[in-house]
Design an enzyme around this catalytic site. Structure first.
Site, PDB file in Angstrom:
ATOM      1  N   GLU A 353       0.756  -0.971  -0.057  1.00 35.78           N
ATOM      2  CA  GLU A 353       0.068   0.125  -0.083  1.00 35.78           C
ATOM      3  C   GLU A 353       0.752   1.253  -0.140  1.00 35.78           C
ATOM      4  O   GLU A 353       0.350   2.391  -0.347  1.00 35.78           O
ATOM      5  CB  GLU A 353      -0.812   0.061   1.351  1.00 35.78           C
ATOM      6  CG  GLU A 353      -0.383   0.080   2.470  1.00 35.78           C
ATOM      7  CD  GLU A 353       0.271  -1.315   3.174  1.00 35.78           C
ATOM      8  OE1 GLU A 353       1.082  -1.195   4.131  1.00 35.78           O
ATOM      9  OE2 GLU A 353      -0.211  -2.306   2.424  1.00 35.78           O
ATOM     10  N   ASP A 395      23.949  17.204 -30.795  1.00 40.87           N
ATOM     11  CA  ASP A 395      24.458  18.117 -31.712  1.00 40.87           C
ATOM     12  C   ASP A 395      25.701  18.511 -31.323  1.00 40.87           C
ATOM     13  O   ASP A 395      26.158  18.314 -30.196  1.00 40.87           O
ATOM     14  CB  ASP A 395      23.376  19.410 -32.007  1.00 40.87           C
ATOM     15  CG  ASP A 395      23.622  20.032 -33.267  1.00 40.87           C
ATOM     16  OD1 ASP A 395      24.498  19.620 -34.079  1.00 40.87           O
ATOM     17  OD2 ASP A 395      23.111  21.070 -33.308  1.00 40.87           O
ATOM     18  N   ASP A 663      18.150  21.486 -29.790  1.00 39.19           N
ATOM     19  CA  ASP A 663      17.532  22.709 -29.533  1.00 39.19           C
ATOM     20  C   ASP A 663      16.990  23.562 -30.699  1.00 39.19           C
ATOM     21  O   ASP A 663      16.548  24.640 -30.739  1.00 39.19           O
ATOM     22  CB  ASP A 663      18.606  23.881 -28.756  1.00 39.19           C
ATOM     23  CG  ASP A 663      19.791  24.135 -29.620  1.00 39.19           C
ATOM     24  OD1 ASP A 663      19.756  23.727 -30.593  1.00 39.19           O
ATOM     25  OD2 ASP A 663      20.502  24.971 -28.800  1.00 39.19           O
ATOM     26  N   ASP A 667      15.855  19.605 -35.077  1.00 41.78           N
ATOM     27  CA  ASP A 667      15.890  18.461 -34.008  1.00 41.78           C
ATOM     28  C   ASP A 667      14.474  17.982 -33.350  1.00 41.78           C
ATOM     29  O   ASP A 667      14.354  16.995 -32.752  1.00 41.78           O
ATOM     30  CB  ASP A 667      16.544  19.145 -32.846  1.00 41.78           C
ATOM     31  CG  ASP A 667      18.035  19.482 -33.230  1.00 41.78           C
ATOM     32  OD1 ASP A 667      18.749  18.637 -33.935  1.00 41.78           O
ATOM     33  OD2 ASP A 667      18.554  20.453 -32.635  1.00 41.78           O
ATOM     34  N   ASN A 731       7.152 -13.784   4.858  1.00 42.26           N
ATOM     35  CA  ASN A 731       5.900 -13.819   5.870  1.00 42.26           C
ATOM     36  C   ASN A 731       4.824 -14.925   5.426  1.00 42.26           C
ATOM     37  O   ASN A 731       4.415 -15.510   6.616  1.00 42.26           O
ATOM     38  CB  ASN A 731       5.309 -12.293   5.767  1.00 42.26           C
ATOM     39  CG  ASN A 731       6.182 -11.434   6.898  1.00 42.26           C
ATOM     40  OD1 ASN A 731       7.147 -11.793   7.319  1.00 42.26           O
ATOM     41  ND2 ASN A 731       6.088 -10.102   6.452  1.00 42.26           N
ATOM     42  N   ASN A 756       2.511  -4.495  10.373  1.00 46.37           N
ATOM     43  CA  ASN A 756       2.794  -3.932   8.825  1.00 46.37           C
ATOM     44  C   ASN A 756       2.596  -2.341   8.885  1.00 46.37           C
ATOM     45  O   ASN A 756       3.546  -1.708   8.022  1.00 46.37           O
ATOM     46  CB  ASN A 756       1.405  -4.490   8.093  1.00 46.37           C
ATOM     47  CG  ASN A 756       1.611  -4.050   6.517  1.00 46.37           C
ATOM     48  OD1 ASN A 756       2.736  -4.548   5.982  1.00 46.37           O
ATOM     49  ND2 ASN A 756       0.646  -3.521   5.916  1.00 46.37           N
ATOM     50  N   ASP A 760       5.689  -0.135   7.517  1.00 47.66           N
ATOM     51  CA  ASP A 760       5.352   0.956   6.227  1.00 47.66           C
ATOM     52  C   ASP A 760       5.965   2.206   6.647  1.00 47.66           C
ATOM     53  O   ASP A 760       6.610   2.884   5.923  1.00 47.66           O
ATOM     54  CB  ASP A 760       3.955   0.939   6.042  1.00 47.66           C
ATOM     55  CG  ASP A 760       3.220  -0.265   5.386  1.00 47.66           C
ATOM     56  OD1 ASP A 760       4.321  -0.814   4.797  1.00 47.66           O
ATOM     57  OD2 ASP A 760       2.229  -0.378   5.138  1.00 47.66           O
TER      58      ASP A 760
END
Length: 920
Positions: A353, A395, A663, A667, A731, A756, A760
């Site tokens: 999550e 370039d 640029d 291009d 687990n 958990n 987290d």
């Protein structure tokens, strides 16, 4: 530099689901093809465009309350109050409540919400509270980060946004400033060229267009000279469309066939023009089109596809294992309700999550660091592509060189200094109204040498033939005291020679013979070999009664001489190229410049040239031959825009992740074709629009720093995914073993949820973690198959020590009956939490943790706090509330041995895994 706006732009693009309906990138050609053109434009808009196309220009300007020389500031303010800003409707910021809702709607949050509802229905209020905290924590972190970033997004857009050139009149009664005027109205008020952000454009503004500009609104053309516009964003047609001042086919009714209307979102490929804005924002063809296709989901990017694959891999794993846990515990324990709640808790433990939050936080951290490196990211997956890039096409000018071009020589065809040649070149650069490049700037900087000739007063402009990338030259026609017309053409030497039939030597004119041509090639070749870029200057006298000129007039020219320019190599180019090479990025140079000049520059910056191809060579190759050639070639010279795009596509077809840095107008196709398009904030509009990343400094050194930050960001995301997947797998394996042999649940559902949640929280420090240097040396790619292999190899290791803990609690502490299950569950709760948290430090590096590779302080602080909190819950006054109990001191001695054994075996497995599969 203020970095808050820079961060903002990046993080504002993290809302993947929300941003799928965001303002369409003008280069997203494929998106438009999903909607039939005939069904897009409302009748009232089509009628408006048709009326504007047919209306007399003076009447149209009057209806729009405008003038041929533009609007003044007061008129602009008044019109903007009525018309609003020049933005499409769905670009408006999302309301806070809707933003919060979008942050909540996530597969993992929805799953947790269902489980919370089930817990509430069954009366398990504690489980409901813990699950609710997990959902609220995940949602609020995303909401706060994104809200804080979005507030500054507009500042960044203004910083790198495109500009429009408009005519502005000075208000009545004001004194003109020193700025050059375009023309005066009947009252003598000056109209000036003014650069404004696109969003500030209003209906009635007179817009000045030149090559490389994006069309900022729907325009009715007032003047046009050899104007070619790329309308692929509207029609999907790759060929440019020529536009005119007058409507040539009065019978046409389709908006796209109106050849005196230029549409918002298209771009000028060549030529010049002025036009009056007849529609802005949502009242444009593009705005209507954008609203219709806003509901069309774009194809997921490589980054999004990678995250989705990982997410669904874990969800499928959960979908398979949860029913097994439920059935197994139901049969062995006999309490199906308890078994169901336990299985639901296992499902929550398997749900990643925090993955959306970790991805968002990691990318946000990457954005902060990239902004400090003068790198602005426009697209979500650009960071991952940055780190994965293994070929960089760039370039030459401004990247390998200083972009500080100096006119070194102005000579006749024999190599002697010639002031007339400088005068011709100056007139050409001075009077052209298209895209003035650095070569023109260098020529105009030498005006002090022409004071005696005074060309600005002795000549007036008659017409011009704008530059395009097929001819690679441009011409102006000037009148000398109204006595004669002189066409002056300047451009690439090969293209100039193709239009010449004679040469000028002193005061005589001679035919262009093969011997003279060989002499010219020798003179120009010698200058190219010295690193000078050579352009030809040719002239032609034309009848004084001719006033309109076109490409057909560029024939029978007389070569007058050459102008030669020097662009010195950058001091930073050599170390930057070396760093890129050491980090696994191959650099290839794609340029329209001369091959000899490019090779000389490459030699000076230390780029080894293993092969060279010219545009003419690329033209002759099919895709298969080009695919083989690009692997062996370092320099591609004399390329057209199409050639650059083909080279990039060939490299991608060979399996490379290709970055293209450019640029210019030429291009844009290659920028769009590359995995990651890179441009600079001083680039032309179409190049910036096609790019994924904008550099605030045109330097390979800056780019190299950005690549490293991209790899660090990807590395930290990969850490979380590896930790979560392997930990979850272990687990579940432990739960299955315990469910078979124990007469009670190894942990209550509430214990799994609490464990958990704490785990987290410990992960929130990962985005700020350090990354080992060896991980950054090679490009990084998503490898979902490798993730599954990693789970299988490292997950069961934790299960071995979970089983050891089961044995400890059963045989040493005699927790063998349902009456003693609280002691058993407390022991596994602490061991499970500490082993899960320690695996963060074990898997984050290939090296020996804490000794050879140390985590960042935020990660150390979060994991330490998590472990201490878990121990405090079991050993403190809250233990009874969570149905846990304090453990004897002897337990922690055994626990230390178990954890040390776990860390040692994991380190051993890391070495074996790396030798077989590689750590990356």
């Amino acid at each position: 530099m203020k970095h808050a706006p820079l961060r903002a732009h990046f993080v504002a693009h993290l809302h993947r689901r929300r941003m799928a309906r965001h303002f369409l990138r003008l280069a997203s050609f494929e998106l438009f093809r999903h909607v039939p053109v005939s069904k897009v434009v409302p009748p009232d808009l089509a009628a408006t465009l048709n009326a504007a196309a047919r209306e007399d220009p003076a009447a149209l300007l009057a209806r729009l309350h405008s003038h041929a020389d533009g609007l003044d500031a007061g008129e602009v303010t008044r019109i903007r109050r009525q018309a609003g800003e020049n933005v499409v409707g769905h670009e408006k910021p999302m309301p806070a409540w809707l933003h919060l809702w979008h942050c909540y709607i996530d597969p993992f949050n929805l799953l947790l919400s269902v489980l919370a509802a089930i817990s509430l229905y069954t009366g398990d209020l504690k489980a409901t509270t813990v699950i609710g905290c997990m959902v609220v924590l995940s949602t609020l972190i995303r909401f706060l980060q994104e809200s804080r970033s979005s507030k500054a997004a507009d500042a960044l857009k203004a910083m790198v946004g495109n500009q429009a050139t408009v005519l502005r009149r000075a208000p009545p009664g004001t004194v003109p400033d020193a700025a050059p005027t375009v023309h005066l109205d009947i009252d003598g008020r000056p109209a000036r060229h003014v650069e404004i952000p696109l969003r500030e454009l209003v209906p009635g503004d007179v817009v000045v267009l030149s090559a490389g500009d994006m069309i900022p609104a729907d325009l009715r053309l007032l003047s046009a000279k050899d104007l070619f516009i790329g309308q692929a964003a509207m029609t999907g047609e790759s060929l440019p469309v020529e536009k005119f001042v007058a409507l040539r086919d009065a019978a046409t009714s389709s908006p796209l066939e109106l050849d005196n209307i230029a549409f918002m979102g298209t771009n000028v490929l060549s030529g010049s023009a002025t036009g009056v804005a007849v529609g802005t924002g949502a009242n444009t063809y593009f705005g209507t089109l954008a609203q219709r296709v806003a509901t069309v989901e774009r194809e997921p990017t490589a980054f999004q596809a990678g995250v989705n694959k990982v997410s669904w891999l874990l969800i499928r794993f959960m979908a398979v294992m949860t029913p097994i846990v439920f059935v197994l515990n139901g049969f062995t324990k006999g309490d199906w309700l308890e078994a169901f709640l336990f299985a639901m808790s296992v499902a929550i433990g398997l749900t990643p999550e925090m993955l959306p939050m970790i991805v968002t936080s990691t990318l946000a951290k990457g954005a902060v660091l990239l902004s400090r490196k003068k790198v602005i990211v426009k697209r979500l997956d650009a960071i991952q592509n940055f780190g994965a890039m293994d070929v960089l096409c760039t370039d030459k000018t401004g990247t390998l060189t200083q972009d500080r071009i100096v006119l070194q020589r102005h000579i006749d065809i024999d190599g002697q200094d010639s002031l007339p040649v400088l005068e011709y070149a100056w007139l050409n650069s001075h009077y052209q109204t298209g895209l003035k490049n650095l070569l023109d700037v260098a020529v105009l900087a030498r005006s002090d040498e022409l004071t005696r000739l005074d060309p600005a007063n002795n000549y007036r402009k008659v017409d011009e033939i704008p530059f395009d990338f097929q001819r690679r030259r441009m011409s102006v026609v000037v009148a000398e005291r109204d006595e004669r017309h002189l066409l002056i053409c300047k451009g690439a030497i090969e293209e100039i020679l193709a239009a010449c039939t004679q040469v000028r030597r002193g005061e005589t004119i001679e035919p262009l013979t093969p011997d003279i041509l060989a002499h010219i090639n020798a003179v120009t070749g010698a200058m190219n070999g010295d690193g000078l870029r050579v352009m030809g200057v040719a002239i032609k006298e034309t009848p004084p009664d001719q006033s309109v000129y076109g490409v057909a007039d560029e024939t029978g020219l007389t070569l007058a001489g050459y102008v030669a320019f020097l662009d010195p190599p950058k001091e930073t180019a050599a170390p930057a190229l070396k760093a890129l090479r050491l980090n696994g990025v191959t650099v290839k140079v794609l340029t329209g410049d001369n091959a000899l000049v490019t090779a000389r520059v490459c030699q000076e910056v230390g780029l080894e040239v293993s092969g060279m191809l010219l545009g003419s060579d690329v033209e002759k190759m099919d895709d298969a031959a080009l695919g083989l050639a690009v692997e062996k070639t370092t320099v591609f010279a004399k390329l057209s825009p199409t050639h650059k795009e083909r080279v990039v596509r060939a490299l991608r077809a060979n399996g490379h992740v290709v970055g293209f840095m450019g640029d210019g107008i030429n291009d844009a196709p290659a920028l769009h074709a590359a995995d990651i398009g890179i441009s600079v904030d001083t680039a032309v509009d179409i190049a910036k629009e096609a790019a994924d990343i904008i550099l605030l400094e045109k330097s390979l050194l800056v780019l190299g720093d950005g690549v490293m930050e991209g790899r660090k960001t990807f590395a930290n995301m990969l850490k979380y995914i590896r930790m979560t997947s392997s930990s979850n797998f272990g687990n579940v394996f432990s739960v299955l073993v315990a469910s078979v042999f124990l007469p009670f649940l190894p942990m209550l559902p509430m214990h799994l949820l609490l464990q958990n949640l704490l785990y987290d929280v410990s992960q929130t420090g990962i985005p700020f973690d350090n990354v080992d240097e060896e991980f950054l040396r090679t490009p990084q790619h998503w490898d979902t198959d490798g993730l599954g292999r990693f789970m299988v190899c490292f997950g069961p290791l934790s299960s071995l020590f979970d089983v050891a803990t089961f044995g400890l609690m059963w045989f040493v502490f005699h927790a063998t009956t349902p009456a003693a299950q609280t002691l058993f569950q407390s022991g596994w709760f602490i061991e499970g939490l500490l082993s899960q948290t320690l695996i963060v430090h074990m898997i984050r590096t290939r090296k020996l943790p804490f000794v050879q590779s140390r985590a960042s302080w935020p990660l150390i602080a979060m994991t330490s706090a998590t472990m201490l909190t878990g121990i405090a819950i079991v050993m403190g006054p809250l233990a009874h509330y969570f149905k846990l109990q304090a453990l004897p001191a002897e337990y922690f001695l055994w626990l230390s041995a178990i954890l040390l054994g776990y860390m040692g075996l994991t380190q051993l497995m890391k070495g074996m895994y790396t030798r077989r599969y590689g750590w990356q």
